[in-house]
Design an enzyme around this catalytic site. Structure first.
Site, mmCIF file in Angstrom:
data_model
loop_
_atom_site.group_PDB
_atom_site.id
_atom_site.type_symbol
_atom_site.label_atom_id
_atom_site.label_comp_id
_atom_site.label_asym_id
_atom_site.label_seq_id
_atom_site.Cartn_x
_atom_site.Cartn_y
_atom_site.Cartn_z
ATOM 1 N N TYR A 102 0.802 -1.234 0.000
ATOM 2 C CA TYR A 102 0.000 0.000 0.000
ATOM 3 C C TYR A 102 0.835 1.285 0.000
ATOM 4 O O TYR A 102 0.508 2.224 -0.738
ATOM 5 C CB TYR A 102 -1.005 -0.024 1.157
ATOM 6 C CG TYR A 102 -2.208 -0.861 0.826
ATOM 7 C CD1 TYR A 102 -3.293 -0.312 0.158
ATOM 8 C CD2 TYR A 102 -2.253 -2.214 1.149
ATOM 9 C CE1 TYR A 102 -4.396 -1.085 -0.179
ATOM 10 C CE2 TYR A 102 -3.347 -2.998 0.817
ATOM 11 C CZ TYR A 102 -4.421 -2.428 0.153
ATOM 12 O OH TYR A 102 -5.506 -3.204 -0.190
ATOM 13 N N GLU A 144 -8.824 -6.698 4.675
ATOM 14 C CA GLU A 144 -8.082 -7.831 4.117
ATOM 15 C C GLU A 144 -7.434 -8.685 5.206
ATOM 16 O O GLU A 144 -7.364 -9.912 5.076
ATOM 17 C CB GLU A 144 -7.035 -7.314 3.119
ATOM 18 C CG GLU A 144 -7.678 -6.832 1.824
ATOM 19 C CD GLU A 144 -6.811 -5.893 1.008
ATOM 20 O OE1 GLU A 144 -5.574 -5.891 1.216
ATOM 21 O OE2 GLU A 144 -7.362 -5.158 0.169
ATOM 22 N N SER A 216 -13.141 -18.663 -12.435
ATOM 23 C CA SER A 216 -14.237 -19.150 -11.589
ATOM 24 C C SER A 216 -14.161 -20.661 -11.449
ATOM 25 O O SER A 216 -13.791 -21.374 -12.394
ATOM 26 C CB SER A 216 -15.590 -18.768 -12.205
ATOM 27 O OG SER A 216 -15.752 -17.373 -12.229
ATOM 28 N N GLY A 283 -20.980 -16.850 -23.218
ATOM 29 C CA GLY A 283 -19.631 -17.369 -23.413
ATOM 30 C C GLY A 283 -19.107 -18.094 -22.201
ATOM 31 O O GLY A 283 -19.805 -18.879 -21.554
#
Length: 409
Positions: A102, A144, A216, A283
């Site tokens: 960061y 996070e 995915s 798709g």
């Protein structure tokens, strides 16, 4: 969050930041493009993390700019953007972004602002944005941190990358191939929610940096393996062939080792909802939809499902036999196929594109849960059609890399 994160920012700083947001938005793409150029020139090791294809297309600079400016606009109350923070934090977790990244990003973001705006970026403006960025970064780091902790504490969970072995490779269509993955060490690995993804780390001969890509998971949780179904990105127009997708198709065979991150993502099926479920894909956007379909027939056997898939033609339509099998053996499921350019042999329900009249004719109700995924053009069309069909915003679920406005505008 508000009292803890913004208490260190005085009113003058917050006012400067909010006042300059419109100017920075106007120059947003130029600033973030310059930011990436400066940062990656000085820190080439970060090319191992950032998707250079998305850099070239401009998606990544645009996504970063919109995130930072949305946060700045809500600097008085960062609770407002917490849903967006969590979604991006899922991506960061999948890419193994760490707190030490960061300050580097902050330094070069400020340099990008100064470089593009020149004298208009006064010391007061740069100082205000430096303070604001610190607050915004802390929000991401804290969110996070909790996500990393949750992964590490889950059975079989891990941080960074873990080697998985390709147990099976299955050609699904002319352009899509599935890879079945199990841990090389044979130990436990975590379940996931339907709709989530993993990050693949590809080390490719002749390439100076590793390449990270997110895919995915395309099967239901609880299958004792992970499966990704990858579309081979062939060269088209100004876009070259996909480096990672072609590597996976050509080089990954049964027995090959692939480092991956633990599953991430908040585009997941809500299994508490019992209303009709409408799954729409274009798709390779089929992959999270298949995971959701496989899950719902197991976990919610009485829930009505409409599954709609759009493809160019039958030869690139992946997993059509599996969807047909599910449709034939589960009365709750109805499926439709839309082909843009069908061949003479193709069997399908509609030629061309999904349009409002056709959708209104086949959908059971607008009071349902709608999930859709695919190329941006497909998603934009689906979104507009569903809005015209009077679907509530809270019932529209989709995931996109880049600004949601690319779909919703």
């Amino acid at each position: 969050m508000t009292t803890e994160t913004t208490v260190g920012l005085d009113k003058e700083t917050r006012d400067i930041v909010k006042a300059t947001v419109p100017v920075l938005q106007e120059h947003g793409n130029a600033i973030t493009k310059r930011f990436y150029e400066l940062m990656l020139e000085d820190h080439p090791e970060l090319k191992n993390i950032f998707n250079l294809t998305n850099q070239r297309k401009g998606d990544q600079p645009k996504a970063l700019a919109n995130t930072v400016y949305a946060a700045a606009l809500h600097i008085d109350n960062l609770e407002e953007i917490l849903p967006v923070v969590k979604q991006i934090a899922q991506k960061h977790k999948s890419l193994n972004i760490k707190p030490e990244h960061y300050p580097i990003v902050g330094k070069y973001l400020l340099l990008g602002i100064k470089d593009v705006l020149g004298d208009a970026a006064t010391d007061d403006i740069i100082n205000a944005w430096e303070k604001a960025y610190g607050v915004i970064a802390d929000v991401f780091i804290n969110v996070e941190k909790e996500m990393y902790k949750a992964v590490q504490n889950s059975p079989g969970g891990w941080i960074d990358f873990r080697n998985f072995k390709v147990m099976k490779k299955v050609v699904e269509s002319d352009v899509i191939t599935s890879f079945y993955l199990e841990p090389e060490d044979g130990k436990a690995f975590p379940a996931y929610q339907p709709g989530q993804y993993i990050t693949v780390k590809a080390t490719i001969e002749g390439q100076p940096y590793t390449h990270l890509r997110q895919y995915s998971l395309s099967c239901a949780p609880g299958e004792d393996m992970y499966r990704i179904s990858v579309k081979r990105e062939d060269p088209m127009g100004d876009n070259p062939a996909g480096i990672v997708s072609n590597f996976l198709h050509a080089k990954m065979e049964e027995g090959s080792i692939l480092p991956i991150s633990a599953p991430s993502g908040d585009f997941v099926l809500d299994q508490e909802d019992t209303r009709p479920l409408i799954l729409m894909s274009g798709g390779v956007g089929l992959t999270p939809m298949i995971s959701m379909l496989e899950t719902v027939i197991k976990e919610q056997p009485n829930r009505e499902v409409v599954f709609i898939h759009a493809a160019k033609s039958g030869n690139i339509h992946a997993m059509k036999e599996r969807v047909q099998e599910i449709t034939q053996t589960h009365d709750q499921v109805t499926s439709y196929t839309v082909y843009d350019s069908p061949s003479a042999e193709d069997v399908y329900d509609k030629e061309g594109h999904i349009d409002y009249e056709w959708l209104a004719n086949i959908l059971p109700t607008h009071d349902a849960a709608f999930y859709f995924c695919g190329p941006k053009g497909f998603m934009r069309t689906v979104y507009q059609n569903l809005r015209n069909y009077h679907v509530a915003d809270t019932d529209l679920h989709f995931e996109i890399f880049g600004p949601a406005e690319d779909i919703t505008a």
